[in-house]
Design an enzyme around this catalytic site. Structure first.
Site, short mmCIF file in Angstrom:
data_model
loop_
_atom_site.label_atom_id
_atom_site.label_comp_id
_atom_site.label_asym_id
_atom_site.label_seq_id
_atom_site.Cartn_x
_atom_site.Cartn_y
_atom_site.Cartn_z
N LYS A 141 5.88 23.78 -12.96
CA LYS A 141 5.08 22.59 -12.65
C LYS A 141 4.89 22.46 -11.14
CE LYS A 141 3.94 17.88 -13.32
NZ LYS A 141 3.95 16.69 -14.13
N ARG B 143 0.82 -1.23 0.00
CA ARG B 143 0.00 0.00 0.00
C ARG B 143 0.85 1.27 0.00
NH1 ARG B 143 -2.68 -3.16 3.81
NH2 ARG B 143 -4.50 -4.19 2.92
N HIS C 142 -3.13 12.52 -26.82
CA HIS C 142 -3.44 11.13 -26.46
C HIS C 142 -4.22 10.44 -27.57
CE1 HIS C 142 -2.90 11.81 -21.84
NE2 HIS C 142 -1.76 11.65 -22.47
N GLU D 30 7.20 19.65 -24.07
CA GLU D 30 6.63 19.92 -22.74
C GLU D 30 7.17 21.24 -22.18
OE1 GLU D 30 4.18 18.12 -21.54
OE2 GLU D 30 4.37 16.16 -22.52
#
Ligand code: NAD
Ligand code: GLY
Length: 356
Positions: free
Chosen positions: A226, A120, A251, A184
Site C-alpha cells: 500500500k 484547517r 460499496h 483486504e
C-alpha cells in the site's frame, strides 16, 4: 518477532509505519511524533476499555484527553465528527495539538477527518487495532465520514505523522472482523503481487490461527504494497485506484444492505469475485481467487439484492466519471488495471448471475 519500520515516502509529508508486538504495553514513545505537548485520543466504547490505558502509557510528557465514540459504521457521520471538534474547542486545543485515533477504520476515518478540519489541519496519529485498519485504512491519508447518499462521500486527504501497529491488539478482535480484514490482505495479492497471493494460499491456516509470525509478515507485506502505491499516487489520480479492487461492487452491496449489515471487508470479498468474473480472467485463476476468499470464511456472492438495485447504488460510486463507472479489473491474478471501457453486457451478466 522484532519491530519493523516502513516508510510512506511522500516528501516532506513522509511518515513511518511501525509494526511490532507489545508496542503499547512496552510504552512506545509516541509523543516524539507530535508537534506540541497536547493531544486528544479518539477511541470508541469497545476499544477504549481494552487499550486506552496502555496507549496513555505511550504519551509521557504530554497532556492528553480522550473521547470514546459510540461503536459502529452507523456512527461514521458528520454529527459524530462534530463531537470531536467540540471536544477540541472545549479543550482550547491549539494548532500544535495532535489527534490520536485508537481503533479500527471507523475511528481512524472520523478522527482523521476531524484532524484535517480543525483549524484547517492539525497533526494526526494512527494507532489501528483491527486487521483491516492495520493493513489498509490507517495508511495513505484517506479520511472521512458517510452521507445518507453514499459511503465516504465527505472527506479529505490528511496524512498521519506516524502509524503505530501493535499486532498484539488483534488478540481481542472478534473472528468475523479478523476475517473481514483478510479480504483486504487478499486484495493486495490479487492486484499487484502474485507471489504474495501464493504465499497467502500456503499460509492461510496459520493466519486464521493468528500465528504471530505469519500475521506480522502479512501485515508488513500489505503495508509495503500500500505504501508503494500511495507514494506513487497520493491523491488517486491513477494507480492508487487499483486499491479499490472489489470496492465498486462492495460499496454497492454495503449501500443496498444498509451500512453495518455486512462488514466492509465482507462486501469487498464478494465484490472482488464479481470484479474478477467481469474481468474474464482464466477460469483456473478465478477458481484460485474464489477458493482463497471462501477458505478465509468470506462471502463469494452478494446477498440477493436485485441486480437493478446494485446497479443503481453503483452509480453513486465516487469513481463515476461522465456517467460511466470505472472498474478495477484483472489482466490476470496479481495484475490489475482501471478502466471505464467495459462491455455493459459483461456488467449486466455478472450482476444477473450474482442474483441467481
Ligand atoms: P471498525 O472500525 O468498525 O472496527 C470493527 C469492530 O471491531 C468495531 O466494533 C470495533 O469497536 C472493534 N474493534 C476494533 N479493534 C478491536 C480490538 N483490537 N479488539 C476488539 N474489538 C476491536 O471496522 P474496520 O473494519 O476496522 O474499518 C472499516 C471502516 O474503514 C469503514 O468505514 C471503511 O470505509 C473504512 N476504510 C477506510 C479506508 C481508508 O483508506 N481510509 C480503507 C478501508 C476501509
Ligand atoms: N483503501 C483505498 C485507498 O486507500 O486508496
Amino acid at each position: 518477532m522484532s519491530t519493523h519500520i516502513l516508510t510512506v515516502d511522500l516528501g516532506e509529508r513522509s511518515y513511518p509505519i511501525i509494526i511490532g508486538r507489545g508496542l503499547l504495553s512496552g510504552g512506545f514513545d509516541l509523543a516524539r511524533y507530535m508537534p506540541g505537548n497536547h493531544c486528544l485520543v479518539v477511541t470508541n466504547e469497545t476499544v477504549g476499555p481494552l487499550y486506552l490505558e496502555k496507549l496513555q502509557g505511550c504519551l509521557a510528557g504530554m497532556t492528553s484527553r480522550s473521547l470514546a465514540l459510540p461503536d459502529g459504521e452507523s456512527f461514521k457521520t458528520s454529527a459524530t465528527m462534530q463531537t470531536i471538534i467540540d471536544e477540541l474547542v472545549t479543550d482550547k486545543a491549539g494548532r500544535d495539538a495532535t489527534v490520536v485515533a485508537l481503533g479500527g477504520g471507523v475511528v481512524g476515518d472520523i478522527a482523521g477527518f476531524a484532524s484535517a478540519c480543525y483549524m484547517r489541519g492539525v497533526a494526526f496519529v494512527q494507532v489501528p487495532t483491527t486487521l483491516l485498519a492495520q493493513v489498509d485504512s490507517s495508511v495513505g491519508g484517506k479520511t472521512g465520514v458517510n452521507h445518507e447518499g453514499g459511503k465516504n462521500l465527505i472527506g479529505a486527504f490528511h496524512q498521519p505523522n506516524v502509524v503505530l501497529i501493535d499486532t498484539d491488539t488483534l488478540s481481542t478482535l472478534p473472528d468475523r472482523e479478523f476475517r473481514a480484514g483478510l479480504a483486504e490482505v487478499i486484495k493486495y495479492g490479487a492486484i499487484v503481487d502474485i507471489d504474495f497471493f501464493a504465499w497467502l494460499e500456503s499460509n492461510l491456516q496459520a493466519l486464521l490461527d493468528r500465528n504471530p509470525d505469519e500475521l506480522a509478515y502479512a501485515i508488513r507485506r500489505s503495508c509495503e504494497l500500500k505504501a508503494a502505491v500511495v507514494a506513487e499516487d497520493e491523491r488517486e489520480s491513477g494507480r492508487r485506484a487499483l486499491l479499490n479492487f472489489g470496492h465498486t461492487f462492495g460499496h454497492a452491496i454495503e449501500n443496498t444492505m444498509g451500512y453495518g449489515e455486512w462488514l466492509h471487508g465482507e462486501a469487498v470479498a464478494a465484490g472482488m469475485v464479481l470484479a474478477a468474473e467481469m474481468s474474464g480472467i482464466d477460469k483456473s485463476e478465478l477458481r484460485r481467487l474464489t477458493a482463497l476468499i471462501e477458505s478465509a470464511g468470506l462471502p463469494i456472492k452478494p446477498p440477493p439484492a436485485g441486480a437493478g438495485r446494485l446497479r443503481e447504488a453503483m452509480q453513486l460510486d465516487k469513481k463515476v466519471q461522465a456517467n460511466k463507472l470505472r472498474f478495477v479489473l484483472l489482466h490476470s491474478l496479481g495484475d490489475a488495471f482501471v478502466t471505464a471501457d467495459y462491455a455493459d453486457e459483461a456488467l449486466g451478466e455478472v450482476l444477473q448471475s450474482a442474483d441467481t
